[in-house]
Design an enzyme around this catalytic site. Structure first.
Site, short mmCIF file in Angstrom:
data_model
loop_
_atom_site.label_atom_id
_atom_site.label_comp_id
_atom_site.label_asym_id
_atom_site.label_seq_id
_atom_site.Cartn_x
_atom_site.Cartn_y
_atom_site.Cartn_z
N ARG A 100 0.80 -1.23 0.00
CA ARG A 100 0.00 0.00 0.00
C ARG A 100 0.84 1.28 0.00
NH1 ARG A 100 -4.07 0.08 4.60
NH2 ARG A 100 -3.05 -1.74 5.49
N ARG B 199 26.80 27.24 3.97
CA ARG B 199 27.14 25.87 3.59
C ARG B 199 28.25 25.31 4.49
NH1 ARG B 199 28.40 26.12 -2.43
NH2 ARG B 199 28.73 23.89 -2.04
N ALA C 101 28.11 44.41 -2.35
CA ALA C 101 27.05 43.70 -3.07
C ALA C 101 27.58 43.15 -4.38
CB ALA C 101 25.90 44.66 -3.35
N ASN D 52 36.94 30.90 -6.48
CA ASN D 52 37.81 30.00 -5.69
C ASN D 52 38.16 28.71 -6.41
OD1 ASN D 52 35.01 29.47 -5.43
ND2 ASN D 52 35.38 28.18 -3.64
N TYR D 53 37.56 28.48 -7.55
CA TYR D 53 37.70 27.18 -8.22
C TYR D 53 38.20 27.42 -9.63
CZ TYR D 53 36.22 22.51 -9.85
OH TYR D 53 36.19 21.24 -10.37
N SER E 2 31.41 47.03 -4.67
CA SER E 2 30.40 46.17 -5.28
C SER E 2 30.92 45.49 -6.53
CB SER E 2 29.18 47.01 -5.66
OG SER E 2 28.59 47.50 -4.48
N ARG F 188 40.01 47.72 -13.39
CA ARG F 188 38.90 47.72 -14.34
C ARG F 188 39.25 48.70 -15.45
NH1 ARG F 188 35.48 50.86 -9.94
NH2 ARG F 188 35.94 52.99 -10.60
#
Ligand code: UD1
Ligand code: MG
Length: 464
Positions: A15, A343, A390, A396-397, A415, A450
């Site tokens: 069931r 995490r 922000a 990191n990878y 930001s 930049r």
């Protein structure tokens, strides 16, 4: 004298309409069978024999307990046949307790009372009176016609629902599927079982009449609550038991002072340890081991797993914290969320602020550091009072390996920056908005990486 426990878990659970073996369905984050095993483990048994059949490989690899052994029952010819399979493993000079893998909330105290009633020489049945006894085996008491069946006469036997006469079906005392028996006698009775009944099965319950015929006293004990003996046969019954179990957990936490906005909208799938003055809003889920320090507040709709939240911290609504195996730590007075994600290895110091749509993984943030909007910090060490702008992220990878980002104290990351690890930002550095930082930035200076802004005088838009 030896104590052996037999847990029946070979049935299919038709069931449930599920490919998963029934006893592996989860209640409060643990399988039904694991609940029974955990309770059984507290009884000091010499051996716990679990009978498997349907999905045996999966069942056997999914549960654990001290002194646990498995016996397979193929095919499944009934509960008596199931216990027959275990018989060779049971110690003759002792007691056997029989439990069900799909009745998860049996209490250790009830099982102990059953063993005590058996007292080494009696057949002790766990029975209960139910408003709706249909489907269950009925406990027959009193004279053979069953006339004083419900009036506390001596137990004469158990008749299965399908084999019961209309008069017997009126009996409201049912067998719960759990019993304790003197092992040597049990083995003798099992050997004499037949399958001449409505279902063509070897009924364990037929041993009751055999005990009576042998002059062995049959006694009945009762559980403290009906919840303890409810089995799971369908998704609806599983959900009902889940709510009952959650309610019990919520009540005991509230007795210890936890303020739950609504105990009906609270789910604990593991262990929750709360200091004083903790408040939890509606619809939160706690998994694994979670500790909440004094005065912690958890907003609505948060999920926390394997995490330690220190005193005075506030977790705002819709935050997801999952420490997996590494854990997550949130420091005293920190503020996390709404809509934050912490995490494994996120370690936030005192007064840290993590705002909406910020993800932190395997990173340490020192006292007073802030990442308030739309950011990612992975494999980073962040100093005191850092302001992380922000839209900024740690890259990191590199596609093969993870690298660390070290951010000194009092750093201001503007930001929308990309910090390409491995990289270090010196104490007090300022990183201009929109910078992609792939080399270390010196302490105390403004670093900007930049393209320069240009404006072209006389430029005209192309026309159609
Ligand atoms: C059984 C009892 C019934 C009792 C009820 C309580 C018998 C004959 N009847 O009935 O008196 O009121 O439990 O819930 O015992 N199992 C096996 N191998 C088998 C058959 C069953 O391992 O061959 C396991 C099932 O997985 C389950 C347990 O034994 O965990 C009980 O089996 P189930 O078929 O549910 O027995 P009921 O007919 O409900
Ligand atoms: Mg059943």
């Amino acid at each position: 004298m030896a104590l052996d426990i037999v847990i029946m878990a070979a049935g299919k659970g038709t069931r449930m309409k599920s490919a998963r073996p029934k006893v592996l369905h989860r209640l409060a984050g643990r399988s039904l069978l694991q609940h029974v095993l955990q309770t059984a483990s507290t009884l000091g048994a010499d051996r716990i024999v679990t009978i498997t059949g349907h999905g045996a490989d999966e069942v056997e690899s999914s549960v654990s307990a001290p002194n646990l052994q498995f016996v397979r029952q193929m095919p499944q010819l009934g509960t008596g046949h199931a216990v027959q399979q275990a018989a060779p493993l049971l110690h003759d000079d002792g007691t056997t307790l029989i439990l069900n893998g799909d009745v998860p909330l049996i209490e250790a105290a009830t099982a102990r009372a059953l063993i005590e009633s058996c007292d080494g020489g009696k057949l002790a049945l766990l029975t209960i009176r139910l408003a709706d006894p249909s489907g269950y085996g009925r406990v027959l008491r009193g004279d053979p016609a069953g006339r004083d069946a419900n009036e506390g006469g001596r137990v004469r036997g158990i008749v299965e629902h399908k084999d019961a006469t209309p008069v017997q079906r009126m009996v409201d005392e049912v067998y719960t599927g759990m019993m304790a028996a003197p092992t040597a006698a049990l083995k003798g009775w099992l050997a004499r079982l037949t399958n001449e009944n409505a279902q063509g099965e070897f009924y364990l319950t037929d041993i009751v009449a055999m005990a009576v015929a042998d002059g062995v006293p049959v006694v009945a004990t009762h559980p403290a609550s009906e919840t303890e003996v409810l089995g799971v046969n369908s998704p609806s019954q599983l959900a009902d038991l889940e709510r009952r179990f959650q309610r019990t957990q919520a009540e005991s936490l509230m007795e210890a002072g936890l303020r739950l906005a609504d105990p009906a909208r609270f789910d604990l799938r593991g262990e929750l340890v709360c200091a004083n003055d903790v408040e939890i809003d509606v619809n939160c889920v706690f998994e694994g081991r979670v500790t909440l320090g004094e005065g912690v507040r958890i907003g609505a709709n948060c999920v926390l797993r394997n995490a330690a939240i220190a005193a005075g911290a506030v977790i705002h609504p819709f935050t997801h914290i999952d420490g997996e195996t590494l854990g997550v730590k949130v420091g005293a007075g920190a503020a996390v969320g709404p809509f934050a994600r912490l995490r494994p290895g996120a370690d936030l110091g005192e007064q840290v602020h993590i705002g909406n749509f910020v993800e932190v993984k395997n990173s340490t943030l020192a006292k007073g550091a802030k990442a308030n909007h739309l950011a990612y910090l992975g494999d980073a060490t962040v100093g005191e009072r850092v302001n992380y702008g922000a839209g900024s992220i740690t890259a990191n990878y590199d596609g093969a390996n993870k690298h660390r980002t070290v951010i000194g104290r009092d750093v201001h990351v503007g930001s929308n920056c990309v910090l390409v690890a491995p990289v270090t930002l010196g104490d007090g550095a300022t990183i201009g908005a929109g910078s992609t930082i792939s080399k270390d930035a010196p302490a105390g200076q403004l670093t900007v990486a930049r393209a320069k802004q240009v404006s072209l005088p006389g430029w005209t838009r192309p026309k159609k």
